[in-house]
Design an enzyme around this catalytic site. Structure first.
Site, mmCIF file in Angstrom:
data_model
loop_
_atom_site.group_PDB
_atom_site.id
_atom_site.type_symbol
_atom_site.label_atom_id
_atom_site.label_comp_id
_atom_site.label_asym_id
_atom_site.label_seq_id
_atom_site.Cartn_x
_atom_site.Cartn_y
_atom_site.Cartn_z
ATOM 1 N N SER A 166 0.853 -1.187 0.000
ATOM 2 C CA SER A 166 0.000 0.000 0.000
ATOM 3 C C SER A 166 0.888 1.237 0.000
ATOM 4 C CB SER A 166 -0.955 -0.035 1.197
ATOM 5 O OG SER A 166 -1.879 1.033 1.142
ATOM 6 N N HIS A 193 -2.512 -1.366 -3.392
ATOM 7 C CA HIS A 193 -3.619 -0.425 -3.231
ATOM 8 C C HIS A 193 -3.322 0.834 -4.042
ATOM 9 C CE1 HIS A 193 -4.158 -2.291 1.049
ATOM 10 N NE2 HIS A 193 -4.434 -3.143 0.082
ATOM 11 N N ASP A 284 -4.515 -4.911 5.732
ATOM 12 C CA ASP A 284 -4.747 -5.796 4.591
ATOM 13 C C ASP A 284 -3.538 -6.695 4.358
ATOM 14 O OD1 ASP A 284 -6.187 -6.827 2.394
ATOM 15 O OD2 ASP A 284 -5.059 -5.542 1.026
#
Length: 355
Positions: A166, A193, A284
């Site tokens: 991310s 992401h 995540d």
């Protein structure tokens, strides 16, 4: 940073209309104070040095010194947390976005392409939320020296790897992929992401730094060793029991979902699956990495010293999905050492754990 003090933001955009809009949207958040505005890259560098803002929102297509050039100068002279806000519709802006990430920007956000006031306000709230999150990220102007990596795991070799990242992920991915050989004997799946509209630009950018072919996966495509696959914008990337790529619309939460991807690898490949969680905010990837570990597969997470944001790797450690953090510089070697050099077979290996 004290919670009482406002988050001081410098807005950089060559369009007065856009700068006015960004200022108005950001200041609807009580925690944010816009302390300055710049219309070109050179002025941005000057104001960053003078004002020392907590966060900078940075356009990329600027007169004179462009966005990546301004970011590089700021990070060398007066480091700050930089959030790129750029037009997704312009390919040059998308490509410059990943140059900006290499220069030190933390995140990419597409400019709004809406006329509806309510949708614009919603976008503004998301932008302000990102700024507030960025304000909590430590400013890193120089990558710390990597620690010694742990030895690779023994036992079953890996037939497929999934990597989740991310905030700070694109430069980390570039670092890892640039050090992997064209002869990599397994497919590599990525869940980074990212704002919708930037995926194709990231694929183009990464293709320039790695010998591995990088592409957006097609639903039902047979995954090949020595290739890197990303999901389609707005979709999660999974693997079925036959080793075929599957795409499904993201169901909310981080997009694409690292947990969804890694869990599918654990189900399809069992002990011959491998997972990596790199730098990023949130949690995540932790559950998916734990699924791989419980299936007998190989798991790694990035260490704190080399992470831009340690949130996701920390979450993986907290649930015991992996034993210790790995320096980013050591990740390519560990991935290689974990791979089988037998032909890629696809699907669950004989003797793997049942679902």
């Amino acid at each position: 940073m004290s919670v009482q003090r406002p988050i001081r933001v410098l807005v950089v955009d060559d369009s007065p209309t856009m700068a006015n809009m960004l200022t108005a949207l950001l200041t609807e958040e009580p925690r944010i104070e816009v302390v300055g505005r710049a219309g070109d890259g050179n002025r941005a560098v000057q104001l960053a040095r003078l004002l020392r803002p907590d966060v900078i929102t940075m356009d990329l297509l600027l007169p004179g010194l462009d966005g990546p050039g301004a970011i590089a100068a700021i990070m060398s002279q007066s480091p700050a947390r930089i959030l790129v806000v750029s037009a997704v519709a312009e390919q040059r802006g998308v490509d410059l976005g990943f140059q900006a990430m290499s220069a030190g920007a933390l995140e990419l956000i597409g400019k709004p392409n809406v006329t509806n006031a309510e949708e614009l306000r919603r976008w503004g709230k998301e932008l302000a939320h990102s700024v507030c999150l960025m304000a909590e990220v430590p400013v890193i102007s120089r990558r710390p020296r990597a620690a010694t990596a742990p030895p690779p795991p023994t036992g079953a070799r890996v037939d497929i790897f999934g990597v989740v990242a991310s905030t700070g992920g694109p430069p980390a991915l570039a670092d890892v992929l640039s050090k992997l050989p064209r002869s990599l004997p397994v497919p590599l799946l990525i869940a980074q992401h990212i704002t919708v509209g930037f995926t194709q630009g990231m694929v183009r950018w990464l293709s320039q730094v790695t010998p591995l072919p990088v592409s957006i996966a097609k639903d039902g495509e047979r995954l090949e060793p020595g290739r890197v696959y990303f999901p389609l914008d707005g979709h999660d990337l999974l693997v079925d029991a036959a080793g075929l790529a599957r795409l499904q619309p993201s169901q909310g939460g981080p997009c694409p979902s690292g947990d969804v991807m890694l869990t599918s690898l654990a189900a399809a490949f069992g002990r011959r699956s491998g997972g990596v969680v790199l730098t990023g905010m949130g949690e995540d990837g932790a559950r998916g990495l734990l699924a791989i570990r419980r299936a007998g597969g190989v798991t790694f997470s990035q260490d704190e010293a080399s992470s831009v944001v340690f949130g996701m790797p920390r979450a993986a450690l907290d649930v015991k999905a992996t034993d210790q953090g790995v320096p980013l510089a050591s990740m390519p070697e560990l991935i290689l050492q974990s791979c089988t050099f037998a032909p890629f077979r696809g699907g669950r290996p004989e003797g793997g754990p049942t679902r």
